[in-house]
Design a protein around this motif. Structure first.
Motif, PDB file in Angstrom:
ATOM      1  N   ILE A 588      30.487  33.451  32.737  1.00  0.00           N
ATOM      2  CA  ILE A 588      29.699  33.548  33.739  1.00  0.00           C
ATOM      3  C   ILE A 588      30.426  34.601  34.758  1.00  0.00           C
ATOM      4  O   ILE A 588      31.309  34.317  35.294  1.00  0.00           O
ATOM      5  N   ASP A 589      29.503  35.838  34.600  1.00  0.00           N
ATOM      6  CA  ASP A 589      30.194  36.868  35.310  1.00  0.00           C
ATOM      7  C   ASP A 589      29.378  37.180  36.574  1.00  0.00           C
ATOM      8  O   ASP A 589      28.221  37.626  36.407  1.00  0.00           O
ATOM      9  N   ARG A 590      29.774  36.999  37.786  1.00  0.00           N
ATOM     10  CA  ARG A 590      29.057  37.158  39.026  1.00  0.00           C
ATOM     11  C   ARG A 590      29.748  37.381  40.181  1.00  0.00           C
ATOM     12  O   ARG A 590      30.862  37.191  40.247  1.00  0.00           O
ATOM     13  N   ILE A 591      29.097  37.225  41.404  1.00  0.00           N
ATOM     14  CA  ILE A 591      29.746  37.493  42.437  1.00  0.00           C
ATOM     15  C   ILE A 591      29.679  35.888  43.117  1.00  0.00           C
ATOM     16  O   ILE A 591      28.849  35.558  43.278  1.00  0.00           O
ATOM     17  N   TRP A 592      30.871  35.283  43.144  1.00  0.00           N
ATOM     18  CA  TRP A 592      31.032  33.955  43.548  1.00  0.00           C
ATOM     19  C   TRP A 592      31.078  33.772  45.114  1.00  0.00           C
ATOM     20  O   TRP A 592      31.832  34.591  45.804  1.00  0.00           O
ATOM     21  N   GLU A 593      30.450  32.771  45.485  1.00  0.00           N
ATOM     22  CA  GLU A 593      30.469  32.529  46.847  1.00  0.00           C
ATOM     23  C   GLU A 593      31.093  31.210  47.188  1.00  0.00           C
ATOM     24  O   GLU A 593      31.186  30.286  46.257  1.00  0.00           O
ATOM     25  N   LYS A 594      31.496  30.798  48.410  1.00  0.00           N
ATOM     26  CA  LYS A 594      32.204  29.589  48.914  1.00  0.00           C
ATOM     27  C   LYS A 594      31.386  28.471  48.338  1.00  0.00           C
ATOM     28  O   LYS A 594      30.000  28.435  48.592  1.00  0.00           O
ATOM     29  N   GLY A 595      31.785  27.446  47.434  1.00  0.00           N
ATOM     30  CA  GLY A 595      31.116  26.193  46.958  1.00  0.00           C
ATOM     31  C   GLY A 595      30.022  26.440  45.946  1.00  0.00           C
ATOM     32  O   GLY A 595      29.625  25.269  45.503  1.00  0.00           O
ATOM     33  N   ASP A 596      30.122  27.703  45.158  1.00  0.00           N
ATOM     34  CA  ASP A 596      29.525  27.622  43.891  1.00  0.00           C
ATOM     35  C   ASP A 596      30.050  26.454  42.900  1.00  0.00           C
ATOM     36  O   ASP A 596      31.201  26.414  43.008  1.00  0.00           O
ATOM     37  N   GLU A 597      29.059  25.870  42.347  1.00  0.00           N
ATOM     38  CA  GLU A 597      29.602  24.936  41.314  1.00  0.00           C
ATOM     39  C   GLU A 597      29.066  25.027  39.988  1.00  0.00           C
ATOM     40  O   GLU A 597      27.913  25.507  39.682  1.00  0.00           O
ATOM     41  N   ILE A 598      30.076  24.834  39.065  1.00  0.00           N
ATOM     42  CA  ILE A 598      29.596  24.983  37.601  1.00  0.00           C
ATOM     43  C   ILE A 598      29.579  23.686  37.176  1.00  0.00           C
ATOM     44  O   ILE A 598      30.622  22.852  37.332  1.00  0.00           O
ATOM     45  N   GLN A 599      28.612  23.099  36.400  1.00  0.00           N
ATOM     46  CA  GLN A 599      28.710  21.760  35.942  1.00  0.00           C
ATOM     47  C   GLN A 599      28.540  21.612  34.424  1.00  0.00           C
ATOM     48  O   GLN A 599      27.434  22.274  34.046  1.00  0.00           O
ATOM     49  N   LEU A 600      29.558  21.118  33.632  1.00  0.00           N
ATOM     50  CA  LEU A 600      29.465  21.188  32.049  1.00  0.00           C
ATOM     51  C   LEU A 600      29.280  19.808  31.746  1.00  0.00           C
ATOM     52  O   LEU A 600      29.896  18.855  32.693  1.00  0.00           O
ATOM     53  N   GLU A 601      28.350  19.506  30.867  1.00  0.00           N
ATOM     54  CA  GLU A 601      28.450  18.164  30.298  1.00  0.00           C
ATOM     55  C   GLU A 601      28.444  18.232  28.737  1.00  0.00           C
ATOM     56  O   GLU A 601      27.821  18.975  28.071  1.00  0.00           O
ATOM     57  N   LEU A 602      29.678  17.695  28.204  1.00  0.00           N
ATOM     58  CA  LEU A 602      29.951  17.603  26.654  1.00  0.00           C
ATOM     59  C   LEU A 602      29.530  15.990  26.306  1.00  0.00           C
ATOM     60  O   LEU A 602      29.585  15.352  26.819  1.00  0.00           O
ATOM     61  N   PRO A 603      28.960  16.215  25.196  1.00  0.00           N
ATOM     62  CA  PRO A 603      28.579  15.228  24.410  1.00  0.00           C
ATOM     63  C   PRO A 603      29.588  14.157  23.816  1.00  0.00           C
ATOM     64  O   PRO A 603      30.324  14.475  22.992  1.00  0.00           O
ATOM     65  N   MET A 604      29.870  12.911  24.510  1.00  0.00           N
ATOM     66  CA  MET A 604      31.051  12.239  24.255  1.00  0.00           C
ATOM     67  C   MET A 604      30.723  11.167  23.343  1.00  0.00           C
ATOM     68  O   MET A 604      31.425  10.074  22.955  1.00  0.00           O
ATOM     69  N   GLN A 605      29.339  10.942  22.771  1.00  0.00           N
ATOM     70  CA  GLN A 605      28.871  10.059  22.087  1.00  0.00           C
ATOM     71  C   GLN A 605      29.799   9.786  20.721  1.00  0.00           C
ATOM     72  O   GLN A 605      30.476  11.163  20.103  1.00  0.00           O
ATOM     73  N   PRO A 606      30.292   8.739  20.378  1.00  0.00           N
ATOM     74  CA  PRO A 606      31.358   8.488  19.286  1.00  0.00           C
ATOM     75  C   PRO A 606      30.653   9.083  17.979  1.00  0.00           C
ATOM     76  O   PRO A 606      29.483   8.965  17.811  1.00  0.00           O
ATOM     77  N   ARG A 607      31.543   9.756  17.242  1.00  0.00           N
ATOM     78  CA  ARG A 607      31.187  10.500  16.176  1.00  0.00           C
ATOM     79  C   ARG A 607      31.848  10.152  14.834  1.00  0.00           C
ATOM     80  O   ARG A 607      33.010   9.875  15.044  1.00  0.00           O
ATOM     81  N   PHE A 608      31.127  10.219  13.719  1.00  0.00           N
ATOM     82  CA  PHE A 608      31.889   9.995  12.361  1.00  0.00           C
ATOM     83  C   PHE A 608      32.343  11.319  11.843  1.00  0.00           C
ATOM     84  O   PHE A 608      31.507  12.452  11.853  1.00  0.00           O
ATOM     85  N   ILE A 609      33.448  11.179  11.307  1.00  0.00           N
ATOM     86  CA  ILE A 609      34.175  12.658  10.644  1.00  0.00           C
ATOM     87  C   ILE A 609      34.525  12.453   9.358  1.00  0.00           C
ATOM     88  O   ILE A 609      34.817  11.272   9.049  1.00  0.00           O
ATOM     89  N   THR A 610      34.148  13.394   8.507  1.00  0.00           N
ATOM     90  CA  THR A 610      34.477  13.209   7.257  1.00  0.00           C
ATOM     91  C   THR A 610      35.335  14.388   6.744  1.00  0.00           C
ATOM     92  O   THR A 610      35.227  15.509   7.659  1.00  0.00           O
ATOM     93  N   GLY A 611      36.190  14.413   5.747  1.00  0.00           N
ATOM     94  CA  GLY A 611      36.865  15.618   5.254  1.00  0.00           C
ATOM     95  C   GLY A 611      36.194  16.303   4.264  1.00  0.00           C
ATOM     96  O   GLY A 611      35.297  15.945   3.671  1.00  0.00           O
ATOM     97  N   SER A 612      36.557  17.647   4.270  1.00  0.00           N
ATOM     98  CA  SER A 612      36.396  18.790   3.166  1.00  0.00           C
ATOM     99  C   SER A 612      36.454  18.093   1.975  1.00  0.00           C
ATOM    100  O   SER A 612      37.340  17.205   1.623  1.00  0.00           O
ATOM    101  N   LYS A 613      35.525  18.262   0.794  1.00  0.00           N
ATOM    102  CA  LYS A 613      35.597  17.967  -0.492  1.00  0.00           C
ATOM    103  C   LYS A 613      37.075  18.442  -1.179  1.00  0.00           C
ATOM    104  O   LYS A 613      37.456  17.678  -2.081  1.00  0.00           O
ATOM    105  N   ASP A 614      37.654  19.641  -0.456  1.00  0.00           N
ATOM    106  CA  ASP A 614      38.778  19.798  -1.148  1.00  0.00           C
ATOM    107  C   ASP A 614      40.040  18.770  -0.960  1.00  0.00           C
ATOM    108  O   ASP A 614      41.388  18.688  -1.260  1.00  0.00           O
ATOM    109  N   VAL A 615      39.753  17.911   0.038  1.00  0.00           N
ATOM    110  CA  VAL A 615      40.720  16.799   0.451  1.00  0.00           C
ATOM    111  C   VAL A 615      40.429  15.662  -0.292  1.00  0.00           C
ATOM    112  O   VAL A 615      39.658  14.666   0.184  1.00  0.00           O
TER     113      VAL A 615
END
Ligand SMILES: [Zn+2]
Length: 705
Positions: A588-615
């Motif tokens: 985010i490349d801009r001119i910042w003013e006092k109080g500007d707010e960035i809000q990020l939301e990452l998906p925290m839902q639990p997920r299943f992980i599997t390994g590559s077939k090489d493992v």
């Protein structure tokens, strides 16, 4: 090498060459000391209380135990550790004996690298002091520094390695019938230098720094191209330390006037480069793996390498184990003792940050790619094999792997330096993985019990009170005390937001002060707010790291895969921003003013992980994660653990339990037991295992239904 891989490297080299031509990725600290991040204050609910526990409880606990305040008989495993490594009691007494002029007295407490571990703890303490002033801790360390300085003052050269001096005074640097690989002379020296730099930065006191400089001057005089001695650290770490010493005086030239010893910072950088370049430059003997360690060690101690037939300026090889089989710039895969390997790679990357040499950059990249793409466990751990504590071959990722806490810390430092060098988010993805999992599990919640090995399965998990080789607590302290400095990276006139940790920070950007306030409940919640308060409107690119796991890419080389398919959202002052990261960041490349707010939301839902077939070992297996946290099933609340098969078709549930393990998200889901009945499984964060019921069993990878 495949064509596409080569093309990838070529592009990388060209990109880096371009950036260097315009000075973009030069070490910012080195050129503009007053333009950068100032004090970072942690306000985080997850990290804040932990940092307090570690600085108040853990630091004192580790120093107490280095002073011998524990009972080596408390458990049989500790007793046997001590019998193996000698009577390990008081690390500081070694310094006092050297200060009194004692030499070759046949008495030394602890293993030869005990000095180095004390210095590492001082470095960790320094980084805590820089953020949280603490008079009594500072006094305690000043007392230690007096004893260390007195020991050094007893040697006319400024040499200090209490093991060598008290046990084998004729074998300085492992010459003349000694064994550097065991004595750790250069490793200990490097850790001393590192501590000297950090303690100066934290307190402004120069006593330990002077000890460090005096020692570095002596090493520079002794080691190097002929006619100096052909010596490289047989345990890495000193490479990066000497570069940091060089950076300190380059950034702050007036500091030289405060020193009673001469300073030539270029020498320290030259010595670090000599150590890096001079790996693989030896007589190619002994053959460590063919002969076995014992025979090889005996051969060195008998001075068999010191024969005119091998020529001048010779030394024995320290083997693959110490990354010494071939020159560093020819190394393509990360090999040998995992702590040594990751610390060597960290030093190499630090040198690449300084010199921008494409060969350094390419080698560091190859080593990292090999580590992260082929040899890294789901918890970020590395070093699969117990024998020689070393990396295994590609895709060798057994669940009962060794995975030393120290190696995890080394891997984290390596990834952080790579992020600084390349400006790419994937390095911090893997930094975050190892930090929240393999590093954090290395300590009990109370902060006074520790681990050495961190396998992904155990029948009997226990953290110990102390260890015959207590290398892991100091390495742990070095990592977590410096972690707040890794939240942001200010480089090339841009602000990289690398970690999601509540903080209040001041950035000095072209002499304009910008206050930053980050609020988040991460890793228990995916919402992150970053408010920006510049003292006057200011233009600044802010680069937000979007972790690859959040985009469904569990590993940059697809070593692991996940089933996460939820969007990442990003807003600026309530207006949505498209999430199309480049090199892992949305800018985010801009001119910042006092109080500007960035809000990020990452998906925290639990997920299943599997390994590559090489493992192969992960075939039919599944692991669980939420955000950066890898989960584990413990026997204490999964009574049929050994026979459970997870049903990955049933979505998992996650809830925050404030009263459990200082407050964690627990994950529940569906599994089938031996009788074919559906049961509920309970998973807790891997880092918190062994706290509910020490001595229990757990699994990270589970059979899939
Ligand atoms: Zn360790």
């Amino acid at each position: 090498m495949t064509k596409s891989k080569f093309k990838g490297i070529l592009i990388k080299v060209l990109v880096v060459a371009f950036l260097l031509a315009f000075g973009s990725f030069k070490n910012q600290k080195a050129s503009k000391p007053k333009n950068g991040i100032e004090q970072v204050n942690i306000t985080d609910k997850f990290w804040g209380p932990k940092l307090q526990t570690w600085r108040k409880t853990t630091l004192n606990d580790v120093f107490d135990k280095f002073e011998g305040n524990y009972n080596p008989q408390i458990d049989p495993s500790l007793k046997s550790q001590f019998e193996r490594s000698g009577s390990t009691i008081n690390a500081f007494q070694n310094f006092d004996l050297v200060a009194q002029g004692k030499r070759g007295i046949g008495k030394h407490d602890g293993p030869p690298w005990y000095d180095g571990l004390v210095y590492e703890t001082i470095r960790g303490a320094s980084d805590f002091l820089a953020r949280y002033p603490d008079e009594s801790m500072e006094e305690r360390i000043d007392g230690y520094i007096d004893r260390i300085a007195a020991a050094q003052a007893n040697d006319p050269d400024g040499y200090l390695n209490t093991y060598t001096q008290l046990m084998e005074p004729d074998h300085r640097w492992g010459f003349n019938g000694g064994l550097l690989r065991f004595q750790h002379d250069v490793y200990n020296a490097g850790m001393l230098v590192d501590a000297g730099v950090h303690y100066y930065k934290a307190t402004g006191k120069t006593k330990l720094l002077e000890v460090s400089v005096k020692y570095s001057n002596y090493m520079y005089q002794e080691m190097g191209p002929a006619p100096k001695k052909n010596i490289v650290p047989a345990h890495s770490g000193p490479e990066e330390a000497l570069i940091k010493l060089y950076w300190l005086f380059k950034d702050e030239p007036s500091l030289k006037n405060k020193m009673s010893v001469s300073v030539n910072e270029d020498n320290y950088y030259d010595l670090a480069k000599f150590w890096l370049k001079n790996r693989g430059n030896h007589i190619s003997l002994p053959l460590w793996s063919a002969w076995g360690n014992e025979v090889a060690e005996q051969w060195i101690k008998e001075n068999k390498y010191d024969d005119p037939k091998y020529g001048n300026h010779v030394r024995p090889s320290w083997g693959d184990y110490a990354q010494d089989s071939i020159p560093v710039l020819e190394q393509k895969t990360i090999e040998g003792h995992a702590v040594r390997a990751t610390l060597l790679a960290t030093g190499l990357t630090a040198a690449a940050i300084e010199n921008g040499d494409p060969r350094y950059i390419q080698t560091a990249s190859s080593l990292w790619d090999n580590m992260a793409g082929h040899r890294m466990f789901i918890t970020g751990g590395v070093g699969a094999i117990a024998h020689d504590e070393k990396f295994g071959s590609d895709f060798f990722l057994p669940n009962d792997a060794y995975l030393e806490t120290c190696a995890a810390v080394g891997a984290g430092f390596f990834s952080q330096r790579m992020n600084q060098l390349m400006g790419e988010g994937k390095y911090m993805d893997e930094f975050e993985r190892v930090l929240y999992n393999n590093v954090l599990t290395g300590i009990s919640l109370a902060g006074d019990h520790y681990t050495y090995q961190n396998p992904l399965t155990s029948e009997h998990h226990n953290r110990w009170e102390w260890h015959g080789c207590p290398c892991c607590p100091p390495m742990f302290l070095k990592m977590v005390s410096e972690m707040p400095d890794f939240i942001y990276l200010y480089q090339s006139n841009a602000l990289y937001v690398n970690l999601f940790v509540g903080n209040e920070t001041v950035l000095n950007h072209n002499n304009i002060k910008i206050s930053l306030k980050m609020k988040t409940k991460y890793p228990w919640d995916g919402k992150v707010s970053l408010k920006v308060f510049p003292e006057t409107s200011v233009s600044l690119p802010i680069k937000i790291r979007i972790p690859n796991w959040a985009l469904g890419k569990e590993n940059p080389f697809d070593l692991y895969q996940s089933n996460l398919k939820m969007p990442v959202t990003l807003n600026l002052n309530g207006n949505s921003i498209e999430v199309e990261p480049k090199n892992g960041y949305v800018t985010i490349d801009r001119i910042w003013e006092k109080g500007d707010e960035i809000q990020l939301e990452l998906p925290m839902q639990p997920r299943f992980i599997t390994g590559s077939k090489d493992v192969k070992v992960l075939d039919g297996q599944v692991a669980i994660a939420s955000g950066p946290i890898v989960y584990s099933l413990e026997g204490n609340n999964n009574p049929e653990l050994a026979n459970l098969k997870i049903n990955p078709d049933v979505p998992m549930k996650m809830s925050f339990k404030p009263g459990l393990l200082e407050g964690v998200n627990v994950v529940t889901g569906s599994a089938t037991n031996a009788g074919g009945e559906n049961v509920t499984f309970n998973a807790i964060p891997y880092f918190a295992i062994g706290n509910i019921e020490p001595g229990g069993n757990y699994e990270v990878w589970m059979d899939k239904k």
